[in-house]
Design a protein around this motif. Sequence first.
Motif, PDB file in Angstrom:
ATOM      1  N   ARG A  50      30.033  10.830  18.963  1.00 55.36           N
ATOM      2  CA  ARG A  50      31.013  10.901  20.426  1.00 55.36           C
ATOM      3  C   ARG A  50      31.189  12.360  20.715  1.00 55.36           C
ATOM      4  NH1 ARG A  50      33.205   5.793  20.801  1.00 55.36           N
ATOM      5  NH2 ARG A  50      32.542   4.464  19.073  1.00 55.36           N
TER       6      ARG A  50
ATOM      7  N   THR B  16      24.920   5.598  24.042  1.00 56.61           N
ATOM      8  CA  THR B  16      26.147   5.982  25.075  1.00 56.61           C
ATOM      9  C   THR B  16      26.593   4.448  25.603  1.00 56.61           C
ATOM     10  OG1 THR B  16      25.403   8.612  25.250  1.00 56.61           O
ATOM     11  CG2 THR B  16      26.796   7.031  27.208  1.00 56.61           C
TER      12      THR B  16
ATOM     13  N   THR C  88      32.461   7.050  35.271  1.00 51.88           N
ATOM     14  CA  THR C  88      32.973   5.455  35.223  1.00 51.88           C
ATOM     15  C   THR C  88      32.263   4.907  36.716  1.00 51.88           C
ATOM     16  OG1 THR C  88      35.021   6.144  34.224  1.00 51.88           O
ATOM     17  CG2 THR C  88      34.793   3.901  35.603  1.00 51.88           C
TER      18      THR C  88
ATOM     19  N   PRO D  69      32.597   7.403  26.537  1.00 51.78           N
ATOM     20  CA  PRO D  69      32.430   8.800  26.288  1.00 51.78           C
ATOM     21  C   PRO D  69      30.695   9.219  26.224  1.00 51.78           C
ATOM     22  CG  PRO D  69      32.815   7.660  24.346  1.00 51.78           C
ATOM     23  CD  PRO D  69      32.838   6.875  25.449  1.00 51.78           C
TER      24      PRO D  69
ATOM     25  N   ARG E  87      33.190  12.966  29.161  1.00 57.99           N
ATOM     26  CA  ARG E  87      33.501  11.835  29.800  1.00 57.99           C
ATOM     27  C   ARG E  87      32.100  11.290  30.595  1.00 57.99           C
ATOM     28  NH1 ARG E  87      36.157   8.201  27.588  1.00 57.99           N
ATOM     29  NH2 ARG E  87      36.480   6.884  29.195  1.00 57.99           N
ATOM     30  N   CYS E  88      31.750  10.039  30.541  1.00 57.21           N
ATOM     31  CA  CYS E  88      30.884   9.897  31.522  1.00 57.21           C
ATOM     32  C   CYS E  88      31.461   9.374  32.732  1.00 57.21           C
ATOM     33  CB  CYS E  88      29.953   8.260  30.707  1.00 57.21           C
ATOM     34  SG  CYS E  88      28.674   8.731  29.542  1.00 57.21           S
TER      35      CYS E  88
ATOM     36  N   GLU F 184      34.135   0.470  24.806  1.00 55.83           N
ATOM     37  CA  GLU F 184      35.437   1.108  25.105  1.00 55.83           C
ATOM     38  C   GLU F 184      35.798   0.058  26.219  1.00 55.83           C
ATOM     39  OE1 GLU F 184      36.076   5.263  26.279  1.00 55.83           O
ATOM     40  OE2 GLU F 184      36.617   4.438  28.239  1.00 55.83           O
TER      41      GLU F 184
ATOM     42  N   SER G 198      33.109   2.204  31.680  1.00 52.58           N
ATOM     43  CA  SER G 198      33.426   3.661  31.136  1.00 52.58           C
ATOM     44  C   SER G 198      33.289   4.024  29.707  1.00 52.58           C
ATOM     45  CB  SER G 198      34.862   3.896  31.533  1.00 52.58           C
ATOM     46  OG  SER G 198      35.772   3.198  30.765  1.00 52.58           O
TER      47      SER G 198
ATOM     48  N   SER H  30      33.696  14.730  23.543  1.00 53.11           N
ATOM     49  CA  SER H  30      34.902  14.760  24.322  1.00 53.11           C
ATOM     50  C   SER H  30      34.425  14.770  25.811  1.00 53.11           C
ATOM     51  CB  SER H  30      35.811  16.034  24.287  1.00 53.11           C
ATOM     52  OG  SER H  30      34.952  17.383  24.251  1.00 53.11           O
TER      53      SER H  30
END
Lengths: 267, 267
Positions: A150, A233, A157, A164, A154-155, A240, A162, A152
């Motif tokens: 993982r 991912t 959204t 990482p 962020r994909c 999440e 949503s 830091s």
Amino acid sequence: MVTAPPLEEARDLHPRAARSLFRQGLTVPTTGWCAGYAQANLMIVPKDIAFDFLLFAQRNPKPCPILGVLDAGETSGPLLAGGDIRTDLPAYTVYERGKLVDTVTDLTPYWRDDLVTFILGCSFTFEAPLMEAGIRIPHIDQGTNVSMYRTSIRCETAGRISGPLVVSMRPIAADRVSDAVRITSRYPAVHGAPVHVGEPAMIGITDLARPDFGSPVNIPDGSIPVFWACGVTPQAAVMESAPDLAFGHGPGYMLITDAKDSDYLIP
Amino acid sequence: MVTAPPLEEARDLHPRAARSLFRQGLTVPTTGWCAGYAQANLMIVPKDIAFDFLLFAQRNPKPCPILGVLDAGETSGPLLAGGDIRTDLPAYTVYERGKLVDTVTDLTPYWRDDLVTFILGCSFTFEAPLMEAGIRIPHIDQGTNVSMYRTSIRCETAGRISGPLVVSMRPIAADRVSDAVRITSRYPAVHGAPVHVGEPAMIGITDLARPDFGSPVNIPDGSIPVFWACGVTPQAAVMESAPDLAFGHGPGYMLITDAKDSDYLIP
């Protein structure tokens, strides 16, 4: 009882024959199977969040490159001619409200007519041309699974989805990093060029020896860690975002499609 | 009253300034504006068919390469920072149940919170590198719109959305066809490599002199007709599929985005 063929035989199988073995219950990792054919990640979600998931993939094409989508309730399609998406992978993951609740070999008992199947590109496709170019891939040399982390990062959204960015890491000899970037950039449908080269701390990875998925890999002297967007991912996004229900492939237990790796070479 | 700048000035405008002129009511074709910035096709549909349309685009990436999607009701986004998708194009088409019912310069009176905006790549992006490579593009030399044709090739259907592939045609000097294929193949996000070279009858085009959209183009001696997937395909799909409501850009009156053409170069 179905037994696994030796890897040199599995390598030469047509995908249809491989899927048939898995349908009969064989459960082995698919690395090295059906040389030249594209293997793929899987994500199956109910129709009510399928738009959000499709948009998430469209907005995050490096980790989520879509090779095909089956309509709601459909269990086969041109990527798996004559096959059944519910049985033709060696293993599946089952998520309920974001929790991994089971790993199974057959999704038939779970099937519903509102389930939409996404088939996503896998980096296995670009590992072959890397090796053909004489670039060593340490986890393959060492016979282990690739290291995945993982990050830091962020994909983007999309609606209710949503998560990482997850990356896979391959240590590449410093004098071949440029070639590895160049070669994988020609395969945008299977994660494409690396997202990061050389500084794991900059993307939130504190210890390369402790991957979040897969296995640790010994980093040969003179190699640089190179990071590619990873097909895990979508499963991290499910964890999440916690949709009521979702299914994935067992990591390393991929869908073997009828598409050729070479179909995804650009230009 | 807003007057059009001379083309040499329009060429050097930042997209933000160009969009501002269009927002104030200027209505001119955008060819040649904001050199180096990507222009884009537009398709806006109600949320209830947005999944079908997104899937149609995913299944037909050559004619429908998605550069961005705005959430339902959203009127701006990173491709048009500070802009408003309802006013910032010089012209829009309005479709009701598949019929073109109006062409307008402002979508604000039609706006609803359930409208989802798709921004799709445009071949203007690859014309610049073709010309930089010394490849002549006859419709530009002749100062006319590109010739576009419905073909007998069917797009892959997605839910309620179906339609024919529409192509644009550029006659290319026979000794440069290979270069034109190679160069455009490096821009998969803006239609990519040609879908057909040289035999219009094979794809259902009976008379090159009578295009379905755009203008006829004189074919120079020694040139071969080369066909690329075209961003008018989504509007042809709307005409066939007849959703209750849809909006497009006026052909040739594109969205000028903040993305650089070079952002879409692979590898």
